[in-house]
Write an enzyme that holds these catalytic residues in place. Structure first.
Site, PDB file in Angstrom:
ATOM      1  N   ILE A  96       0.416  -1.105  -0.137  1.00 30.82           N
ATOM      2  CA  ILE A  96      -0.205  -0.025  -0.466  1.00 30.82           C
ATOM      3  C   ILE A  96       0.681   1.002  -0.013  1.00 30.82           C
ATOM      4  O   ILE A  96       1.777   1.541   1.316  1.00 30.82           O
ATOM      5  CB  ILE A  96      -1.210   0.156   1.432  1.00 30.82           C
ATOM      6  CG1 ILE A  96      -2.198   0.887   1.131  1.00 30.82           C
ATOM      7  CG2 ILE A  96      -0.310   0.068   2.414  1.00 30.82           C
ATOM      8  CD1 ILE A  96      -3.194   1.279   2.029  1.00 30.82           C
ATOM      9  N   TYR A  97       0.872   2.189  -0.986  1.00 26.88           N
ATOM     10  CA  TYR A  97       1.462   3.034  -1.016  1.00 26.88           C
ATOM     11  C   TYR A  97       1.694   3.824  -1.603  1.00 26.88           C
ATOM     12  O   TYR A  97       0.151   4.437  -3.023  1.00 26.88           O
ATOM     13  CB  TYR A  97       2.863   1.772  -2.276  1.00 26.88           C
ATOM     14  CG  TYR A  97       4.257   1.634  -1.344  1.00 26.88           C
ATOM     15  CD1 TYR A  97       5.599   2.129  -0.702  1.00 26.88           C
ATOM     16  CD2 TYR A  97       4.088   0.202  -1.854  1.00 26.88           C
ATOM     17  CE1 TYR A  97       5.921   1.296   0.516  1.00 26.88           C
ATOM     18  CE2 TYR A  97       4.509  -1.397  -0.996  1.00 26.88           C
ATOM     19  CZ  TYR A  97       5.789  -0.297  -0.107  1.00 26.88           C
ATOM     20  OH  TYR A  97       6.662  -1.012   0.022  1.00 26.88           O
ATOM     21  N   GLY A 108      -3.863   7.574   0.664  1.00 26.30           N
ATOM     22  CA  GLY A 108      -3.486   6.218   2.365  1.00 26.30           C
ATOM     23  C   GLY A 108      -5.261   5.342   2.555  1.00 26.30           C
ATOM     24  O   GLY A 108      -5.324   4.034   2.486  1.00 26.30           O
ATOM     25  N   ASN A 135       9.410   0.843   9.596  1.00 28.04           N
ATOM     26  CA  ASN A 135       8.062   2.057   9.398  1.00 28.04           C
ATOM     27  C   ASN A 135       7.522   2.117  10.045  1.00 28.04           C
ATOM     28  O   ASN A 135       5.829   2.424  10.270  1.00 28.04           O
ATOM     29  CB  ASN A 135       7.887   1.233   7.957  1.00 28.04           C
ATOM     30  CG  ASN A 135       7.143   2.292   7.302  1.00 28.04           C
ATOM     31  OD1 ASN A 135       7.094   3.125   7.292  1.00 28.04           O
ATOM     32  ND2 ASN A 135       6.109   1.500   5.660  1.00 28.04           N
ATOM     33  N   TYR A 142      -1.922   2.232  10.646  1.00 29.83           N
ATOM     34  CA  TYR A 142      -2.224   0.795  10.465  1.00 29.83           C
ATOM     35  C   TYR A 142      -2.949   0.605  11.983  1.00 29.83           C
ATOM     36  O   TYR A 142      -4.395   0.161  11.831  1.00 29.83           O
ATOM     37  CB  TYR A 142      -1.355  -0.581  10.435  1.00 29.83           C
ATOM     38  CG  TYR A 142      -0.745  -0.499   8.573  1.00 29.83           C
ATOM     39  CD1 TYR A 142      -1.459  -0.234   8.042  1.00 29.83           C
ATOM     40  CD2 TYR A 142       0.493  -1.507   9.061  1.00 29.83           C
ATOM     41  CE1 TYR A 142      -0.972  -0.163   6.930  1.00 29.83           C
ATOM     42  CE2 TYR A 142       1.016  -0.926   7.461  1.00 29.83           C
ATOM     43  CZ  TYR A 142       0.410  -0.764   6.878  1.00 29.83           C
ATOM     44  OH  TYR A 142       0.941  -0.793   5.647  1.00 29.83           O
ATOM     45  N   LYS A 144      -3.567   2.670  13.414  1.00 36.76           N
ATOM     46  CA  LYS A 144      -5.097   4.097  14.514  1.00 36.76           C
ATOM     47  C   LYS A 144      -6.046   3.627  12.869  1.00 36.76           C
ATOM     48  O   LYS A 144      -7.507   3.837  13.786  1.00 36.76           O
ATOM     49  CB  LYS A 144      -4.662   5.239  12.931  1.00 36.76           C
ATOM     50  CG  LYS A 144      -5.252   6.215  13.356  1.00 36.76           C
ATOM     51  CD  LYS A 144      -5.392   7.616  12.563  1.00 36.76           C
ATOM     52  CE  LYS A 144      -6.388   8.219  12.075  1.00 36.76           C
ATOM     53  NZ  LYS A 144      -7.403   9.027  13.317  1.00 36.76           N
TER      54      LYS A 144
HETATM   55  C1  COA Z   1       1.338   5.460   4.767  1.00 36.12           C
HETATM   56  C2  COA Z   1       0.429   5.632   3.746  1.00 36.12           C
HETATM   57  C3  COA Z   1      -0.106   4.110   3.065  1.00 36.12           C
HETATM   58  C4  COA Z   1      -0.285   6.471   4.759  1.00 36.12           C
HETATM   59  O1  COA Z   1      -0.983   6.526   3.398  1.00 36.12           O
HETATM   60  P1  COA Z   1      -1.465   8.887   4.026  1.00 36.12           P
HETATM   61  O2  COA Z   1      -1.766   9.201   2.429  1.00 36.12           O
HETATM   62  O3  COA Z   1      -0.572   9.165   4.042  1.00 36.12           O
HETATM   63  O4  COA Z   1      -2.281   8.740   5.186  1.00 36.12           O
HETATM   64  P2  COA Z   1      -3.363   9.692   4.983  1.00 36.12           P
HETATM   65  O5  COA Z   1      -3.748  11.400   4.499  1.00 36.12           O
HETATM   66  O6  COA Z   1      -4.994   8.886   4.265  1.00 36.12           O
HETATM   67  O7  COA Z   1      -3.835   9.373   7.036  1.00 36.12           O
HETATM   68  C5  COA Z   1      -5.348   8.546   7.078  1.00 36.12           C
HETATM   69  C6  COA Z   1      -5.488   8.306   8.509  1.00 36.12           C
HETATM   70  O8  COA Z   1      -3.910   8.504   9.088  1.00 36.12           O
HETATM   71  C7  COA Z   1      -3.370   8.842   9.815  1.00 36.12           C
HETATM   72  N1  COA Z   1      -1.441   9.237   9.605  1.00 36.12           N
HETATM   73  C8  COA Z   1      -1.235   9.039   8.135  1.00 36.12           C
HETATM   74  N2  COA Z   1       0.429   9.636   9.086  1.00 36.12           N
HETATM   75  C9  COA Z   1       0.744   8.679   9.453  1.00 36.12           C
HETATM   76  C10 COA Z   1       1.798   9.006  11.149  1.00 36.12           C
HETATM   77  N3  COA Z   1       3.373   9.104  10.501  1.00 36.12           N
HETATM   78  N4  COA Z   1       2.111   8.802  11.617  1.00 36.12           N
HETATM   79  C11 COA Z   1       0.370   9.556  12.324  1.00 36.12           C
HETATM   80  N5  COA Z   1      -0.642   9.154  11.976  1.00 36.12           N
HETATM   81  C12 COA Z   1      -0.758   8.950  10.529  1.00 36.12           C
HETATM   82  C13 COA Z   1      -3.179  10.599   9.758  1.00 36.12           C
HETATM   83  O9  COA Z   1      -3.375  11.586  10.803  1.00 36.12           O
HETATM   84  C14 COA Z   1      -5.065   9.860   9.433  1.00 36.12           C
HETATM   85  O10 COA Z   1      -5.680  10.079  10.519  1.00 36.12           O
HETATM   86  P3  COA Z   1      -6.381  11.573  10.393  1.00 36.12           P
HETATM   87  O11 COA Z   1      -7.932  10.747   9.553  1.00 36.12           O
HETATM   88  O12 COA Z   1      -7.270  11.131  11.433  1.00 36.12           O
HETATM   89  O13 COA Z   1      -6.292  12.476  10.218  1.00 36.12           O
HETATM   90  C15 COA Z   1       1.495   6.496   3.033  1.00 36.12           C
HETATM   91  O14 COA Z   1       1.846   7.402   3.935  1.00 36.12           O
HETATM   92  C16 COA Z   1       2.222   5.895   1.826  1.00 36.12           C
HETATM   93  O15 COA Z   1       1.760   5.422   1.627  1.00 36.12           O
HETATM   94  N6  COA Z   1       3.890   5.936   2.937  1.00 36.12           N
HETATM   95  C17 COA Z   1       5.016   5.059   2.548  1.00 36.12           C
HETATM   96  C18 COA Z   1       4.913   3.589   1.967  1.00 36.12           C
HETATM   97  C19 COA Z   1       4.694   2.559   3.265  1.00 36.12           C
HETATM   98  O16 COA Z   1       5.259   2.904   3.868  1.00 36.12           O
HETATM   99  N7  COA Z   1       3.951   2.035   3.058  1.00 36.12           N
HETATM  100  C20 COA Z   1       3.327   0.787   3.731  1.00 36.12           C
HETATM  101  C21 COA Z   1       4.592  -0.536   3.748  1.00 36.12           C
HETATM  102  S1  COA Z   1       3.831  -1.421   4.770  1.00 36.12           S
END
Ligand code: COA
Length: 172
Positions: A96-97, A108, A135, A142, A144
């Protein structure tokens, strides 16, 4: 937000390769050697490998678009395509990226909700995934969303053996 999903087909493989490589490098390059990164990119993100993964009926890639720009993607597995045994009732989120420039915009969250819809439609009892113990950002995301840790497994990045936390969310 003008978003839409598309299930990836063989004709999308070049785009899938581009977004897979870019997001992988953005996420892990700073904490891993160039050699280990290159090994993984060549092995798992080569065109032939990606085509085989797309054509696997137990795997599915889903791209999310923001307007006319691809912003992220999801790879889910069921059945024997899952990377752990004995998960018949499960759906694995293998990847999931979200591209760095689109992170923090709830994309995300949309991808995650899309995976829940796929799992429910398939009648699965739970969703699970493996996430690198270092990570922290993804682990917080997750947690959350209600995932809890239930074990660990080893993930090989080139010559490096890394520990992944296994996390699970019950759907029933
Ligand atoms: C992890 C990932 C998929 C999250 O997607 P995103 O689009 O950045 O996150 P969102 O904007 O959808 O956030 C959704 C919720 O998660 C929370 N969240 C996102 N990043 C966070 C962080 N670093 N710490 C705490 N909460 C977090 C947000 O606050 C949000 O909550 P809210 O609705 O209360 O505001 C994205 O950051 C990503 O692609 N990271 C790099 C790739 C990766 O690590 N993938 C997982 C491999 S296992």
């Amino acid at each position: 937000m003008n978003t839409r999903f598309k299930k990836v087909e063989a004709s999308d493989v070049a785009l899938l390769q581009e977004i897979s490589r870019k997001t992988f490098l953005e996420t892990y390059a700073a904490q891993n050697t160039a050699e280990n990164m290159q090994h993984y990119l060549d092995k798992d993100f080569g065109l032939e490998s990606l085509l085989a993964q797309i054509n696997n009926p137990d795997s599915g890639f889903h791209l999310v678009w923001l307007g006319d720009q691809p912003a992220g993607y999801l790879k889910v597995n069921t059945g024997l395509s899952q990377t752990e045994p004995n998960m018949e009732q499960g759906l694995e989120i293998e990847r999931i990226y979200v591209l760095q420039e689109f992170q923090g915009m709830k994309i995300g969250q949309l991808l995650f909700e899309h995976s829940i819809a796929i799992a429910r439609k398939a009648g699965k009892a739970y969703i699970w995934l493996g996430v690198w113990e270092e990570n922290g950002k993804a682990i917080a995301f997750y947690q959350k969303n209600g995932f809890v840790q239930f074990g660990t497994h080893v993930f090989k990045l080139g010559g490096d053996e890394q520990t992944d936390f296994l996390m699970k969310l019950d759907l029933k």
